[in-house]
Motif scaffolding. Structure first.
Motif, PDB file in Angstrom:
ATOM      1  N   GLY A 137      34.560   2.215  22.196  1.00 22.89           N
ATOM      2  CA  GLY A 137      33.959   1.353  21.181  1.00 22.89           C
ATOM      3  C   GLY A 137      34.391  -0.095  21.250  1.00 22.89           C
ATOM      4  O   GLY A 137      33.667  -0.994  20.804  1.00 22.89           O
ATOM      5  N   ASP A 138      35.587  -0.345  21.807  1.00 20.49           N
ATOM      6  CA  ASP A 138      36.067  -1.722  21.885  1.00 20.49           C
ATOM      7  C   ASP A 138      35.740  -2.357  23.237  1.00 20.49           C
ATOM      8  O   ASP A 138      36.259  -3.421  23.571  1.00 20.49           O
ATOM      9  CB  ASP A 138      37.569  -1.793  21.621  1.00 20.49           C
ATOM     10  CG  ASP A 138      38.385  -0.980  22.618  1.00 20.49           C
ATOM     11  OD1 ASP A 138      37.802  -0.146  23.331  1.00 20.49           O
ATOM     12  OD2 ASP A 138      39.616  -1.189  22.679  1.00 20.49           O
ATOM     13  N   CYS A 139      34.884  -1.699  24.012  1.00 18.75           N
ATOM     14  CA  CYS A 139      34.428  -2.236  25.299  1.00 18.75           C
ATOM     15  C   CYS A 139      32.906  -2.400  25.247  1.00 18.75           C
ATOM     16  O   CYS A 139      32.226  -1.747  24.457  1.00 18.75           O
ATOM     17  CB  CYS A 139      34.796  -1.298  26.444  1.00 18.75           C
ATOM     18  SG  CYS A 139      36.577  -1.029  26.621  1.00 18.75           S
ATOM     19  N   LYS A 140      32.399  -3.256  26.119  1.00 18.27           N
ATOM     20  CA  LYS A 140      30.952  -3.474  26.135  1.00 18.27           C
ATOM     21  C   LYS A 140      30.359  -2.645  27.272  1.00 18.27           C
ATOM     22  O   LYS A 140      30.218  -3.104  28.405  1.00 18.27           O
ATOM     23  CB  LYS A 140      30.634  -4.965  26.305  1.00 18.27           C
ATOM     24  CG  LYS A 140      29.261  -5.348  25.783  1.00 18.27           C
ATOM     25  CD  LYS A 140      29.160  -6.837  25.563  1.00 18.27           C
ATOM     26  CE  LYS A 140      27.799  -7.252  25.012  1.00 18.27           C
ATOM     27  NZ  LYS A 140      27.568  -6.769  23.646  1.00 18.27           N
ATOM     28  N   VAL A 141      30.063  -1.400  26.951  1.00 18.29           N
ATOM     29  CA  VAL A 141      29.548  -0.455  27.936  1.00 18.29           C
ATOM     30  C   VAL A 141      28.263   0.182  27.411  1.00 18.29           C
ATOM     31  O   VAL A 141      28.061   0.310  26.202  1.00 18.29           O
ATOM     32  CB  VAL A 141      30.587   0.630  28.275  1.00 18.29           C
ATOM     33  CG1 VAL A 141      31.857  -0.001  28.824  1.00 18.29           C
ATOM     34  CG2 VAL A 141      30.918   1.478  27.058  1.00 18.29           C
ATOM     35  N   GLY A 142      27.402   0.592  28.343  1.00 15.20           N
ATOM     36  CA  GLY A 142      26.080   1.064  27.973  1.00 15.20           C
ATOM     37  C   GLY A 142      26.078   2.278  27.064  1.00 15.20           C
ATOM     38  O   GLY A 142      25.209   2.417  26.208  1.00 15.20           O
ATOM     39  N   GLY A 143      27.057   3.187  27.241  1.00 14.77           N
ATOM     40  CA  GLY A 143      27.076   4.402  26.446  1.00 14.77           C
ATOM     41  C   GLY A 143      27.149   4.153  24.953  1.00 14.77           C
ATOM     42  O   GLY A 143      26.593   4.922  24.158  1.00 14.77           O
ATOM     43  N   ASN A 144      27.842   3.090  24.562  1.00 15.68           N
ATOM     44  CA  ASN A 144      27.925   2.776  23.131  1.00 15.68           C
ATOM     45  C   ASN A 144      26.546   2.524  22.543  1.00 15.68           C
ATOM     46  O   ASN A 144      26.250   2.899  21.405  1.00 15.68           O
ATOM     47  CB  ASN A 144      28.789   1.531  22.910  1.00 15.68           C
ATOM     48  CG  ASN A 144      30.234   1.738  23.311  1.00 15.68           C
ATOM     49  OD1 ASN A 144      30.698   2.866  23.449  1.00 15.68           O
ATOM     50  ND2 ASN A 144      30.946   0.647  23.525  1.00 15.68           N
ATOM     51  N   TYR A 145      25.700   1.839  23.314  1.00 16.12           N
ATOM     52  CA  TYR A 145      24.384   1.461  22.818  1.00 16.12           C
ATOM     53  C   TYR A 145      23.404   2.625  22.921  1.00 16.12           C
ATOM     54  O   TYR A 145      22.531   2.793  22.066  1.00 16.12           O
ATOM     55  CB  TYR A 145      23.899   0.226  23.588  1.00 16.12           C
ATOM     56  CG  TYR A 145      24.823  -0.954  23.358  1.00 16.12           C
ATOM     57  CD1 TYR A 145      24.581  -1.855  22.325  1.00 16.12           C
ATOM     58  CD2 TYR A 145      25.964  -1.120  24.134  1.00 16.12           C
ATOM     59  CE1 TYR A 145      25.454  -2.912  22.090  1.00 16.12           C
ATOM     60  CE2 TYR A 145      26.843  -2.173  23.899  1.00 16.12           C
ATOM     61  CZ  TYR A 145      26.589  -3.062  22.875  1.00 16.12           C
ATOM     62  OH  TYR A 145      27.462  -4.099  22.630  1.00 16.12           O
ATOM     63  N   ALA A 146      23.570   3.455  23.955  1.00 12.67           N
ATOM     64  CA  ALA A 146      22.740   4.654  24.054  1.00 12.67           C
ATOM     65  C   ALA A 146      22.985   5.566  22.857  1.00 12.67           C
ATOM     66  O   ALA A 146      22.051   6.155  22.304  1.00 12.67           O
ATOM     67  CB  ALA A 146      23.035   5.389  25.361  1.00 12.67           C
ATOM     68  N   ALA A 147      24.250   5.684  22.445  1.00  7.39           N
ATOM     69  CA  ALA A 147      24.599   6.527  21.297  1.00  7.39           C
ATOM     70  C   ALA A 147      24.034   5.971  19.995  1.00  7.39           C
ATOM     71  O   ALA A 147      23.917   6.698  18.999  1.00  7.39           O
ATOM     72  CB  ALA A 147      26.116   6.656  21.197  1.00  7.39           C
ATOM     73  N   SER A 148      23.672   4.690  20.002  1.00  2.20           N
ATOM     74  CA  SER A 148      23.165   4.041  18.792  1.00  2.20           C
ATOM     75  C   SER A 148      21.659   4.187  18.626  1.00  2.20           C
ATOM     76  O   SER A 148      21.122   3.947  17.538  1.00  2.20           O
ATOM     77  CB  SER A 148      23.502   2.541  18.832  1.00  2.20           C
ATOM     78  OG  SER A 148      24.882   2.323  19.010  1.00  2.20           O
TER      79      SER A 148
END
Length: 357
Positions: free
Chosen positions: A192-203
Motif C-alpha cells: 500500500g505504501d508503494c506505487k504498484v499496479g496491484g493496488n489499483y487493480a484491487a480498487s
C-alpha cells in the motif's frame, strides 16, 4: 547514461492552444526504453518512436503483476521555459516500489536522469494553456518468459508522456466521495505504501460501484479494522477540523504522496497547524454533524488539489462546507500551482528547470 536516439519519421500534430486535453489519451512522439538482463544489468537506453512493444506471453508482468510506476508533471512557464516539480521525490519512491516487488534494482539517480533527459528531448509537447501540463509516466516491469514464481531476470524500464488538462472533468470544483465499507485497498506489510499496479487493480470494483452511484472516487478505510481513513482512490486526503488540518499518518498502507508532502510543508510554512494521525470515519462524520469539519480535500499529482463537497457514509450524504471550495483548499491550490507553473517564487527549492533544446 549513454542514450541512443531514434527520431520519429512521422511526427504527430501537437494539440493547439485551447485544445481539449483529456487525461492520458494523447501520447507524445517518442518513448524511453531501457532493458535489464541478469548478468548484464541495465543496458541499451534509448529514445525511440512511440508505439507498441513486443512481449512474450509468459512475461512476469502479465501473470504476477510485477510492475511499479510513477507519475509526475512538466509545466510550461509564462516565459516559455519548462520545469519539473520535485522529480527527485518521484525517483526515490520508484526505487522503493521496485525494490519492494524484487524487480531488478534501479537507483533513484538513474530514474531522475532518464526523466530529465527524456523530457528535455520531448519538451515541445509541454502545453502552454492555463491548467495544462505534460504528464510523465515512468514504469518498470518484469518480462521473464518462464511462467512461475521466481527471481526476475529480465525487465524493462520505460517512460511515456501525455499532454493533459484537468484530471477531473469538474476541474477545481467540489466532488462527491463515498467511504468504502466493504472492499479494502491495502494492508500494512503489503504494498500500500508503494506505487504498484496491484493496488489499483484491487480498487477497481469499489471505484466502479461508486461511479455507478454518482460518486467521483471512493475513500478507503484501513484493511484491518475498516475504521481508519487512509486515502482516496487516486489521492491522499486532508480534513480541516476546528482550525486544524489533519491527514492520515503513513502507517505502511498509505501511499506517501509527493503532493501530500508538499501540501504539509506549504501549509506549515503559512502558519497552519498540520497533524498526521489516525482519524476514523466516525470522527469525520461526527465533525460534520457538530459543525467542526470546515473543509476536506484530496491531494495528488494528477489533480493537485480536489475539494470534497459531499461525503457519503452508511447510506447518508454529508455536505461539507456547503459544497463549496474552502479558504485553505483554495490557498493550497493557488500556492502549489503557482510554484508549479512559475507564477510565484519557489522558496522551497522544489522545481527543476528543463534546458532548452
Amino acid at each position: 547514461m549513454e542514450i541512443r536516439i531514434e527520431k520519429t519519421q512521422t511526427p504527430k500534430t501537437k494539440p493547439g492552444k485551447g485544445a481539449d486535453l483529456p487525461f492520458g489519451h494523447i501520447f507524445t512522439d517518442h518513448m524511453f526504453i531501457m532493458d535489464y538482463d541478469d548478468g548484464q544489468g541495465w543496458h541499451d537506453a534509448r529514445i525511440v518512436p512511440f508505439g507498441p512493444i513486443s512481449m512474450h506471453p509468459g512475461s512476469t508482468i502479465l501473470h504476477y503483476g510485477a510492475g511499479a510506476f510513477e507519475g509526475l508533471k512538466a509545466y510550461r512557464k509564462a516565459d516559455g521555459t519548462c520545469q519539473l516539480f520535485r522529480p527527485s521525490e518521484n525517483a526515490k519512491r520508484m526505487e522503493k516500489s521496485v525494490d519492494r516487488l524484487c524487480l531488478p534494482h534501479i537507483d533513484a539517480a538513474t530514474v531522475l536522469e532518464a526523466i530529465e533527459t527524456f523530457v528535455t528531448f520531448e519538451q515541445d509537447w509541454v502545453p502552454s494553456d492555463p491548467g495544462t501540463s505534460l504528464y510523465i509516466r515512468p514504469f518498470e516491469f518484469g518480462c521473464d518468459e518462464p511462467i512461475g514464481l521466481h527471481g526476475i531476470k529480465k525487465a524493462k524500464f520505460m517512460i511515456i508522456t501525455c499532454p493533459v488538462g484537468n484530471y477531473y472533468k469538474e476541474g477545481l470544483k467540489p466532488v462527491k466521495i463515498a467511504i468504502e465499507e466493504h472492499d479494502v485497498r491495502a494492508i500494512r506489510g503489503g504494498t500500500g505504501d508503494c506505487k504498484v499496479g496491484g493496488n489499483y487493480a484491487a480498487s477497481n470494483r469499489a471505484e466502479h460501484v461508486a461511479e455507478e452511484n454518482g460518486f467521483t472516487q471512493v475513500l478507503w478505510l484501513d484493511g484491518v479494522h475498516q475504521k481508519y481513513i487512509e486515502e482516496v482512490g487516486s489521492m491522499n486526503v486532508m480534513f480541516k477540523i476546528n482550525g486544524e488540518v489533519i491527514t492520515p499518518k503513513l502507517t505502511g498502507s498509505v501511499l506517501p504522496g509527493i503532493t501530500r508532502k508538499s501540501a504539509i510543508e506549504f501549509l506549515t510554512s503559512k502558519g497552519y497547524k498540520v497533524t498526521e494521525r489516525l482519524i476514523s470515519a466516525e470522527e469525520v462524520v461526527d465533525a460534520v454533524k457538530n459543525g467542526t469539519l470546515e473543509e476536506a480535500w484530496g491531494t495528488g499529482t494528477a489533480a493537485v488539489v480536489s475539494p470534497i463537497g459531499v461525503l457519503h457514509y452508511e447510506g447518508v450524504d454529508y455536505k461539507i462546507n456547503n459544497n463549496e471550495i474552502g479558504e485553505v483548499c483554495h490557498t493550497l491550490y493557488e500556492g502549489l500551482t503557482g510554484i508549479q507553473w512559475g507564477r510565484t517564487e519557489d522558496t522551497f527549492g522544489w522545481t527543476v528547470p528543463i534546458k532548452k533544446n
